[in-house]
Design a protein around this motif. Structure first.
Motif, PDB file in Angstrom:
ATOM      1  N   LEU A  39      -3.839   3.862  -1.540  1.00  0.00           N
ATOM      2  CA  LEU A  39      -2.388   3.896  -1.346  1.00  0.00           C
ATOM      3  C   LEU A  39      -2.015   5.079  -0.468  1.00  0.00           C
ATOM      4  O   LEU A  39      -2.647   6.136  -0.503  1.00  0.00           O
ATOM      5  N   ILE A  40      -0.973   4.900   0.346  1.00  0.00           N
ATOM      6  CA  ILE A  40      -0.517   5.951   1.261  1.00  0.00           C
ATOM      7  C   ILE A  40       0.974   6.178   1.071  1.00  0.00           C
ATOM      8  O   ILE A  40       1.695   5.295   0.591  1.00  0.00           O
ATOM      9  N   ARG A  41       1.418   7.373   1.456  1.00  0.00           N
ATOM     10  CA  ARG A  41       2.845   7.681   1.365  1.00  0.00           C
ATOM     11  C   ARG A  41       3.622   6.906   2.416  1.00  0.00           C
ATOM     12  O   ARG A  41       3.201   6.757   3.573  1.00  0.00           O
ATOM     13  N   ASP A  42       4.771   6.403   2.026  1.00  0.00           N
ATOM     14  CA  ASP A  42       5.678   5.751   2.966  1.00  0.00           C
ATOM     15  C   ASP A  42       6.394   6.812   3.787  1.00  0.00           C
ATOM     16  O   ASP A  42       7.144   7.624   3.236  1.00  0.00           O
TER      17      ASP A  42
ATOM     18  N   PRO B 152      -1.368  10.529  -1.698  1.00  0.00           N
ATOM     19  CA  PRO B 152      -2.124   9.278  -1.581  1.00  0.00           C
ATOM     20  C   PRO B 152      -3.310   9.237  -2.559  1.00  0.00           C
ATOM     21  O   PRO B 152      -3.910  10.267  -2.871  1.00  0.00           O
ATOM     22  N   TYR B 153      -3.628   8.020  -3.019  1.00  0.00           N
ATOM     23  CA  TYR B 153      -4.794   7.866  -3.903  1.00  0.00           C
ATOM     24  C   TYR B 153      -5.189   6.393  -3.930  1.00  0.00           C
ATOM     25  O   TYR B 153      -4.360   5.501  -3.719  1.00  0.00           O
TER      26      TYR B 153
ATOM     27  N   GLU C  85       0.800  -1.223   0.000  1.00  0.00           N
ATOM     28  CA  GLU C  85       0.000   0.000   0.000  1.00  0.00           C
ATOM     29  C   GLU C  85       0.828   1.266   0.000  1.00  0.00           C
ATOM     30  O   GLU C  85       0.283   2.375   0.024  1.00  0.00           O
ATOM     31  N   LEU C  86       2.160   1.143  -0.061  1.00  0.00           N
ATOM     32  CA  LEU C  86       3.034   2.300   0.141  1.00  0.00           C
ATOM     33  C   LEU C  86       3.434   2.954  -1.180  1.00  0.00           C
ATOM     34  O   LEU C  86       3.787   2.278  -2.156  1.00  0.00           O
ATOM     35  N   LEU C  87       3.429   4.279  -1.153  1.00  0.00           N
ATOM     36  CA  LEU C  87       3.912   5.081  -2.269  1.00  0.00           C
ATOM     37  C   LEU C  87       5.233   5.737  -1.895  1.00  0.00           C
ATOM     38  O   LEU C  87       5.386   6.231  -0.785  1.00  0.00           O
TER      39      LEU C  87
END
Length: 378
Positions: A169-172, A165-166, A158-160
């Motif tokens: 997905l979420i930022r790492d 985020p979209y 799930e990490l970007l």
């Protein structure tokens, strides 16, 4: 290690002086070197400057110009600072405006140390000042404990790595944070890799790593894509810590990895793996309580001296676990910060450290142990 590269390491052996400091009698001031009582006849031939060889002996009753750091001529008895002396109109005689005592403003040979003196013990941190001392004492290289190496494996489909985020997905947040944090603890981060939730990729990365410490993020619980435990079993690792009674961060773990056989047939030293939870503040808890003590031991750094401070306000209890709560120091008190949930970094980003709150909670004025962050002023 070359002198300039050893900053931040700890000494692997005692630092002893390779020469006297200073290595000859030197002038502590710009002024006049004099011999015997005054007034003194001014010696012809210019000044004695730093970096020059030994001068001829100074005859009794004479004076010569001398610069700071210059070698004291034989038979000189004192140095008179330039501002404390005057000459006659003919520039032949020197007079002192103040009483002159033997040895004044002369740094005698060996004043700071003699060759062979212990300057710093083994395990002392190589600070900029220690670096200067070692250079003055004649060192070009220092024997230091090598920095422990760390490889970071960021897990989670799930990490970007960039952007907003979209679509679930979420930022790492941990990948960018952990390397600099580990470097501040005295480690050397050799790689940060993003693997996603792939058990095979994780197994290959863990078993192939030559780092002293493998640090994983996420995957330490019992969810459908939490592969760290199964990978450790398959790799033959020894699980040393499997969960801690602390919130946030309770699924953290510590394992000893088996030694690897190198291409030449020799076994490499066994490394370690610290599994951090995937939630950012929970990961910080594991970083401070498992990774930091391990890295300090590997780097030869002493453990910080524990301390306590009184709490301002109250902190609610967890039903059965210890809590780690971001705090700042204010007027001698610990002030708890908001935004202290397991997935939040807003509180820890403004914090000086984490307060250790027992399961009973903490009331105003109660003294709590504090885990400082690496950059917290002492």
């Amino acid at each position: 290690m070359p002198l300039g590269q050893s900053i931040g390491h700890v000494l692997a052996e005692p630092l002893t002086a390779l020469c006297d400091l200073p290595s000859f009698d030197t002038s502590a001031m710009d002024g006049w070197a004099v011999a015997g009582p005054g007034p003194w006849a001014l010696q012809a031939g210019g000044s004695i400057l730093a970096g020059r060889g030994e001068s001829p002996p100074l005859e009794d009753g004479t004076a010569v110009r001398i610069a700071t750091g210059a070698r004291i001529p034989p038979e000189a008895t004192a140095v008179i600072r330039a501002e404390h002396a005057r000459t006659d109109a003919g520039q032949r005689l020197l007079y002192a405006d103040r009483r002159v005592t033997p040895g004044q403003d002369i740094r005698p040979r060996g004043q700071e140390c003699r060759s062979g003196d212990l300057l710093l013990p083994a395990a002392a941190l190589v600070t900029p000042a220690a670096l200067g001392l070692a250079a003055a004492a004649g060192y070009d290289e220092l024997a230091v404990v090598p920095r422990p190496t760390v490889e970071i494996l960021v897990l989670g489909d799930e990490l970007l790595a960039a952007g907003l985020p979209y679509d679930g997905l979420i930022r790492d947040a941990l990948g960018p944070m952990l390397g600099p944090w580990l470097d501040a603890l005295g480690a050397e981060t050799v790689a940060t890799r993003w693997l996603g939730d792939d058990a095979g990729a994780l197994y290959r990365a863990v078993t192939a790593s030559g780092a002293d410490l493998v640090l994983t993020t996420g995957g330490t619980a019992a969810g459908p894509v939490d592969h760290v435990h199964s990978v450790l079993r398959k790799a033959g690792a020894e699980l040393l810590v499997d969960g801690v009674g602390v919130r946030p961060g309770h699924p953290m773990l510590l394992a000893r990895l088996p030694a690897r056989t190198e291409a030449g047939g020799e076994d490499s030293p066994a490394g370690h793996l610290v599994g951090l939870p995937g939630n950012p503040l929970a990961a910080v808890s594991g970083l401070l309580t498992l990774a930091e003590p391990l890295l300090r031991g590997l780097a030869g750094l002493p453990a910080p001296v524990p301390y306590r401070a009184p709490l301002r306000g109250e902190v609610r209890a967890h039903p059965y676990d210890t809590r780690l709560v971001p705090v700042v120091h204010r007027a001698g008190y610990l002030v708890p910060l908001h935004y202290n949930g397991p997935a939040m970094l807003r509180g820890i980003a403004a914090a000086d450290g984490l307060a250790v709150v027992p399961p009973a909670g903490a009331r105003h004025g109660e003294e709590l142990e504090v885990l400082d962050l690496p950059w917290t002023p002492s």
